[in-house]
Write a protein that holds these residues in place. Structure first.
Motif, short mmCIF file in Angstrom:
data_model
loop_
_atom_site.label_atom_id
_atom_site.label_comp_id
_atom_site.label_asym_id
_atom_site.label_seq_id
_atom_site.Cartn_x
_atom_site.Cartn_y
_atom_site.Cartn_z
N ASP A 232 0.87 -1.17 0.00
CA ASP A 232 0.00 0.00 0.00
C ASP A 232 0.91 1.22 0.00
O ASP A 232 1.35 1.70 1.05
CB ASP A 232 -0.91 -0.02 1.23
CG ASP A 232 -1.93 1.11 1.23
OD1 ASP A 232 -1.67 2.16 0.60
OD2 ASP A 232 -2.99 0.94 1.86
N PHE A 233 1.21 1.70 -1.20
CA PHE A 233 2.18 2.78 -1.37
C PHE A 233 1.81 4.02 -0.57
O PHE A 233 2.64 4.60 0.11
CB PHE A 233 2.35 3.13 -2.85
CG PHE A 233 3.23 4.33 -3.06
CD1 PHE A 233 4.60 4.18 -3.11
CD2 PHE A 233 2.70 5.61 -3.18
CE1 PHE A 233 5.43 5.28 -3.27
CE2 PHE A 233 3.51 6.71 -3.35
CZ PHE A 233 4.88 6.54 -3.39
N ASP A 234 0.55 4.44 -0.69
CA ASP A 234 0.13 5.69 -0.03
C ASP A 234 0.32 5.63 1.48
O ASP A 234 0.85 6.56 2.09
CB ASP A 234 -1.32 6.01 -0.37
CG ASP A 234 -1.51 6.35 -1.85
OD1 ASP A 234 -0.55 6.86 -2.48
OD2 ASP A 234 -2.61 6.11 -2.36
N ARG A 235 -0.08 4.53 2.08
CA ARG A 235 0.06 4.41 3.54
C ARG A 235 1.52 4.28 3.95
O ARG A 235 1.94 4.84 4.96
CB ARG A 235 -0.78 3.24 4.04
CG ARG A 235 -2.28 3.54 3.88
CD ARG A 235 -3.15 2.44 4.38
NE ARG A 235 -3.10 2.44 5.84
CZ ARG A 235 -3.49 1.42 6.57
NH1 ARG A 235 -3.96 0.32 6.01
NH2 ARG A 235 -3.42 1.50 7.89
N ALA A 236 2.30 3.53 3.16
CA ALA A 236 3.72 3.38 3.48
C ALA A 236 4.44 4.73 3.36
O ALA A 236 5.26 5.08 4.20
CB ALA A 236 4.36 2.34 2.56
N MET A 237 4.11 5.48 2.33
CA MET A 237 4.74 6.79 2.14
C MET A 237 4.36 7.75 3.26
O MET A 237 5.20 8.48 3.77
CB MET A 237 4.32 7.35 0.77
CG MET A 237 5.11 8.53 0.33
SD MET A 237 6.83 8.07 0.01
CE MET A 237 7.59 9.66 0.10
N GLN A 238 3.11 7.70 3.66
CA GLN A 238 2.65 8.56 4.76
C GLN A 238 3.40 8.22 6.04
O GLN A 238 3.84 9.10 6.77
CB GLN A 238 1.15 8.39 4.95
CG GLN A 238 0.59 9.33 6.00
CD GLN A 238 -0.93 9.21 6.10
OE1 GLN A 238 -1.50 8.15 5.86
NE2 GLN A 238 -1.58 10.29 6.47
N GLN A 239 3.56 6.93 6.32
CA GLN A 239 4.28 6.53 7.53
C GLN A 239 5.74 6.98 7.46
O GLN A 239 6.29 7.47 8.44
CB GLN A 239 4.23 5.01 7.72
CG GLN A 239 4.95 4.55 8.97
CD GLN A 239 4.84 3.07 9.21
OE1 GLN A 239 3.96 2.39 8.68
NE2 GLN A 239 5.74 2.53 10.01
N ALA A 240 6.36 6.84 6.30
CA ALA A 240 7.75 7.27 6.14
C ALA A 240 7.88 8.78 6.32
O ALA A 240 8.84 9.26 6.92
CB ALA A 240 8.28 6.84 4.77
#
Length: 117
Positions: free
Chosen positions: A43-51
């Motif tokens: 889940d790119f969007d959620r992973a990017m948000q967490q990063a």
């Protein structure tokens, strides 16, 4: 003045996540006929948000990687739906290339600024 790490952190992180997702999707495609293979995705969007919120990329990749739920389950237990995987792979590849182009533009702008152009 921001450091180079700060300037490139967002897009560099996005490239790493997109590359990881490309690998996952390619693996799904390669295993489309492997009995029992379970398709994975990031889940790119959620992973990017967490990063962006201070988490590490590795942690974000791990936390936001999951198995795909197929629309039409296969009798052999394989959850790869080839048309879905190919579409997602193409979309992610375009997004990867777009992010890379944006970073190249940033570098070009910095070079011109350093040359005084």
């Amino acid at each position: 003045m921001p450091s180079l790490d700060q300037i490139f952190a967002l897009n560099g992180g996005a490239l790493q996540l997109r590359a990881q997702r490309l690998n996952m999707l390619a693996s799904n495609i390669a295993n489309a006929s492997t009995p029992g293979y379970k398709a994975q995705d990031l889940d790119f969007d959620r992973a990017m948000q967490q990063a962006q919120n201070g988490g590490s990329l590795e942690q974000a990749m791990t936390v936001h990687t999951g198995y795909r739920v197929p629309l039409q389950p296969s009798l052999d237990g394989n959850t790869v739906e080839l048309s879905v995987e190919q579409t997602l792979f193409a979309e992610n590849a375009i997004q990867y290339r777009t992010t890379l182009s944006f970073m190249q533009d940033q570098v070009s702008s910095m070079r011109r600024a350093l040359k005084g152009e």
